[in-house]
Design a protein around this motif. Structure first.
Motif, mmCIF file in Angstrom:
data_model
loop_
_atom_site.group_PDB
_atom_site.id
_atom_site.type_symbol
_atom_site.label_atom_id
_atom_site.label_comp_id
_atom_site.label_asym_id
_atom_site.label_seq_id
_atom_site.Cartn_x
_atom_site.Cartn_y
_atom_site.Cartn_z
ATOM 1 N N SER A 19 0.828 -1.207 0.000
ATOM 2 C CA SER A 19 0.000 0.000 0.000
ATOM 3 C C SER A 19 0.861 1.256 0.000
ATOM 4 C CB SER A 19 -0.908 0.015 1.232
ATOM 5 O OG SER A 19 -0.224 0.488 2.374
ATOM 6 N N ALA A 20 0.189 2.407 -0.112
ATOM 7 C CA ALA A 20 0.890 3.691 -0.057
ATOM 8 C C ALA A 20 1.490 3.947 1.316
ATOM 9 C CB ALA A 20 -0.076 4.820 -0.431
ATOM 10 N N GLU A 21 1.109 3.143 2.291
ATOM 11 C CA GLU A 21 1.599 3.311 3.658
ATOM 12 C C GLU A 21 2.712 2.324 4.006
ATOM 13 O OE1 GLU A 21 -1.688 4.145 6.573
ATOM 14 O OE2 GLU A 21 -2.916 3.610 4.855
ATOM 15 N N THR A 154 -3.010 10.217 6.513
ATOM 16 C CA THR A 154 -3.185 11.533 5.886
ATOM 17 C C THR A 154 -2.793 11.530 4.413
ATOM 18 O OG1 THR A 154 -1.007 12.396 6.548
ATOM 19 C CG2 THR A 154 -2.812 12.706 8.105
ATOM 20 N N ILE A 155 -2.780 10.378 3.773
ATOM 21 C CA ILE A 155 -2.508 10.280 2.343
ATOM 22 C C ILE A 155 -3.816 10.522 1.585
ATOM 23 C CG2 ILE A 155 -1.869 8.680 0.486
ATOM 24 C CD1 ILE A 155 0.035 7.356 2.525
ATOM 25 N N GLY A 156 -3.759 11.337 0.528
ATOM 26 C CA GLY A 156 -4.945 11.604 -0.268
ATOM 27 C C GLY A 156 -5.949 12.490 0.437
ATOM 28 N N ILE A 157 -5.470 13.511 1.148
ATOM 29 C CA ILE A 157 -6.342 14.446 1.855
ATOM 30 C C ILE A 157 -5.993 15.865 1.435
ATOM 31 C CG2 ILE A 157 -6.892 15.459 4.111
ATOM 32 C CD1 ILE A 157 -6.734 12.762 5.341
ATOM 33 N N ALA A 158 -7.021 16.678 1.198
ATOM 34 C CA ALA A 158 -6.818 18.079 0.850
ATOM 35 C C ALA A 158 -7.758 18.947 1.681
ATOM 36 C CB ALA A 158 -7.069 18.305 -0.639
ATOM 37 N N ARG A 159 -7.210 19.983 2.269
ATOM 38 C CA ARG A 159 -8.018 20.991 2.954
ATOM 39 C C ARG A 159 -8.131 22.182 2.019
ATOM 40 N NH1 ARG A 159 -6.814 23.715 8.920
ATOM 41 N NH2 ARG A 159 -7.754 25.747 8.461
ATOM 42 N N VAL A 160 -9.320 22.406 1.488
ATOM 43 C CA VAL A 160 -9.548 23.428 0.477
ATOM 44 C C VAL A 160 -9.977 24.719 1.161
ATOM 45 C CG1 VAL A 160 -10.859 24.060 -1.572
ATOM 46 C CG2 VAL A 160 -10.182 21.672 -1.219
ATOM 47 N N GLU A 161 -9.173 25.756 1.000
ATOM 48 C CA GLU A 161 -9.417 27.025 1.679
ATOM 49 C C GLU A 161 -10.233 28.007 0.838
ATOM 50 O OE1 GLU A 161 -8.572 27.686 4.736
ATOM 51 O OE2 GLU A 161 -7.142 26.078 5.222
ATOM 52 N N SER A 162 -10.171 27.871 -0.488
ATOM 53 C CA SER A 162 -10.881 28.799 -1.368
ATOM 54 C C SER A 162 -11.480 28.055 -2.547
ATOM 55 C CB SER A 162 -9.942 29.893 -1.870
ATOM 56 O OG SER A 162 -8.976 29.350 -2.743
ATOM 57 N N ALA A 163 -12.491 28.661 -3.161
ATOM 58 C CA ALA A 163 -13.172 28.032 -4.299
ATOM 59 C C ALA A 163 -12.220 27.792 -5.460
ATOM 60 C CB ALA A 163 -14.354 28.901 -4.741
ATOM 61 N N CYS A 173 -6.775 14.220 -4.509
ATOM 62 C CA CYS A 173 -7.372 13.046 -3.858
ATOM 63 C C CYS A 173 -7.707 11.956 -4.869
ATOM 64 C CB CYS A 173 -8.630 13.466 -3.096
ATOM 65 S SG CYS A 173 -8.323 14.631 -1.755
ATOM 66 N N ALA A 174 -8.059 12.374 -6.086
ATOM 67 C CA ALA A 174 -8.454 11.416 -7.127
ATOM 68 C C ALA A 174 -7.284 10.543 -7.583
ATOM 69 C CB ALA A 174 -9.057 12.158 -8.319
ATOM 70 N N ARG A 175 -6.063 10.921 -7.241
ATOM 71 C CA ARG A 175 -4.922 10.052 -7.562
ATOM 72 C C ARG A 175 -4.981 8.739 -6.784
ATOM 73 N NH1 ARG A 175 -0.148 14.442 -6.402
ATOM 74 N NH2 ARG A 175 -0.887 16.121 -7.785
ATOM 75 N N TYR A 176 -5.729 8.730 -5.686
ATOM 76 C CA TYR A 176 -5.721 7.590 -4.777
ATOM 77 C C TYR A 176 -7.023 6.801 -4.750
ATOM 78 C CZ TYR A 176 -1.617 10.039 -2.993
ATOM 79 O OH TYR A 176 -0.398 10.664 -2.888
ATOM 80 N N ASP A 177 -8.103 7.331 -5.335
ATOM 81 C CA ASP A 177 -9.384 6.658 -5.199
ATOM 82 C C ASP A 177 -10.324 7.050 -6.325
ATOM 83 O OD1 ASP A 177 -11.391 5.070 -3.902
ATOM 84 O OD2 ASP A 177 -10.574 5.664 -1.964
ATOM 85 N N SER A 178 -11.331 6.229 -6.568
ATOM 86 C CA SER A 178 -12.335 6.535 -7.596
ATOM 87 C C SER A 178 -13.547 7.258 -7.019
ATOM 88 C CB SER A 178 -12.786 5.238 -8.282
ATOM 89 O OG SER A 178 -13.368 4.354 -7.335
ATOM 90 N N TYR A 219 1.449 14.013 6.863
ATOM 91 C CA TYR A 219 2.287 12.811 6.922
ATOM 92 C C TYR A 219 3.598 13.090 7.640
ATOM 93 C CZ TYR A 219 4.576 8.564 5.117
ATOM 94 O OH TYR A 219 5.233 7.374 4.992
ATOM 95 N N GLU A 220 4.252 14.195 7.320
ATOM 96 C CA GLU A 220 5.533 14.539 7.933
ATOM 97 C C GLU A 220 5.392 14.773 9.433
ATOM 98 O OE1 GLU A 220 9.537 15.455 8.500
ATOM 99 O OE2 GLU A 220 8.563 14.544 6.755
ATOM 100 N N HIS A 221 4.363 15.553 9.817
ATOM 101 C CA HIS A 221 4.184 15.857 11.233
ATOM 102 C C HIS A 221 3.687 14.632 12.015
ATOM 103 C CE1 HIS A 221 3.951 20.249 9.946
ATOM 104 N NE2 HIS A 221 4.980 20.165 10.759
ATOM 105 N N LYS A 222 3.055 13.702 11.338
ATOM 106 C CA LYS A 222 2.543 12.520 12.024
ATOM 107 C C LYS A 222 3.662 11.532 12.357
ATOM 108 C CE LYS A 222 -1.518 10.818 11.048
ATOM 109 N NZ LYS A 222 -2.678 10.145 10.445
#
Length: 322
Positions: A19-21, A154-163, A173-178, A219-222
């Motif tokens: 896996s990616a982990e 925390t792989i495949g996670i994005a916090r979106v701040e603006s539109a 995120c779509a790189r990791y899942d359908s 990932y780095e901070h974890k």
């Protein structure tokens, strides 16, 4: 021969995987392997990325400690193979592992069992338009959390701040899942609760609060940074502590977990309301990991924790022991 060596027989510690982990799993597995060997247990490393699972049976392994993270280790497929081979394993069974690996299904089941989660919607990668993303952002507000629901660490996670960043976050995120989980952002304190046992005997360990720089527990901070601050037991009043621990055990049992898992929450800043984020059925066991940290506060050292988890290894319809 030590009593533990007699009790457990030949033990395989499964780590690495595909896996990616993988990198995290290698760190977890090496720690577990060293701990079990230090206790006199006949434990051996086993990397499913390099060897066939069938070799566990042909080489006479009596049980295994699963220190794999992510797909092909934490998603129920490995658990099903071990059921077929008749080799007891640590952690939840096939169904609970499969459910917990899917953040969307986990949230649906937990909500139906009275465990609150942030508002969410699932989005198909192939059919989600920018207009649909904008509508979700308008409904939930910004920031908006986008997650690949079958990944962890925390792989495949994005916090979106603006539109303007919606599409880029979605594509990441779509790189990791359908399918992508769009989740309302909860501003507050990040907490995690290890749970050990099964059914009525399941118990929550002390709560850990995670304080990452700028609230960015990536990932780095974890796994590698020394900047992240961990508070255990979390500085919460007794009533709130018990409430969150009860929610953790309820979520653990709702999806049929046994053995051990870790339940992650956000505690909303405005009103101290807890919201479940996900359940990890094969938590990290690295030097930075949270389950060993919590267990240590409860009086159980790393080596003894590994032995306790190994002792809970079972086969069969694990969910039926409630």
């Amino acid at each position: 021969m030590s009593d533990l060596r007699k009790e457990f027989g030949k033990v395989g510690v499964l780590f690495g995987g595909r896996s990616a982990e993988r990198e995290v799993s290698l760190m977890s597995g090496k720690g577990v392997l060293a701990a079990l060997q230090a206790k006199g247990i006949d434990a051996h490393p086993f990397d499913p990325a390099e060897r066939s699972i069938a070799e566990l049976a042909t080489e006479g392994f009596d049980r295994v400690f699963i220190a794999l993270h992510g797909v092909f280790g934490e998603d129920g497929s490995l658990q099903g193979a071990l059921e077929q081979l008749g080799i007891p394993y640590t952690g939840p069974g096939v169904m609970a592992s499969s459910i917990a690996m899917d953040k969307i299904m986990t949230k649906r089941i937990c909500v139906s069992n009275g465990v609150p989660t942030p508002a969410f919607v699932s989005l198909e990668v192939a059919s989600t338009t920018t207009e649909r993303l904008q509508a979700v952002a308008k409904e939930f507000g910004l920031p908006l959390m986008l997650k690949a629901p079958h990944e962890g660490s925390t792989i495949g996670i994005a916090r979106v701040e603006s539109a303007d960043c919606l599409r880029d976050g979605f594509d990441l995120c779509a790189r990791y899942d359908s399918v992508i989980l769009a989740e309302q952002f909860v501003k507050g304190r990040e907490l995690t609760v290890p749970v050990i046992g099964r059914g009525r005997d399941a118990r929550a360990l002390p709560i850990v609060e995670i304080r990452a720089p700028q609230g960015n527990y990536d990932y780095e901070h974890k796994y590698f940074s020394d900047e992240t601050e961990y508070l255990c037991p979390a500085p919460l009043d007794e009533a709130l502590t018990k409430r969150i621990q009860t929610l953790a055990v309820n979520a653990f049992n709702a999806i049929g977990c046994t053995g051990w898992s870790r339940v992650d929450f956000m505690l909303r800043e405005s009103d101290n309301e807890p919201f479940l984020l996900e359940i990890n059925t094969s938590p990290g066991m690295t030097s930075h990991s949270l389950v060993p940290m919590s267990a240590r506060v409860a009086g159980t050292g790393y080596e003894d924790l590994c032995v306790e988890i190994l002792r809970l290894a079972t086969l069969g319809l694990k969910q039926s022991s409630k």
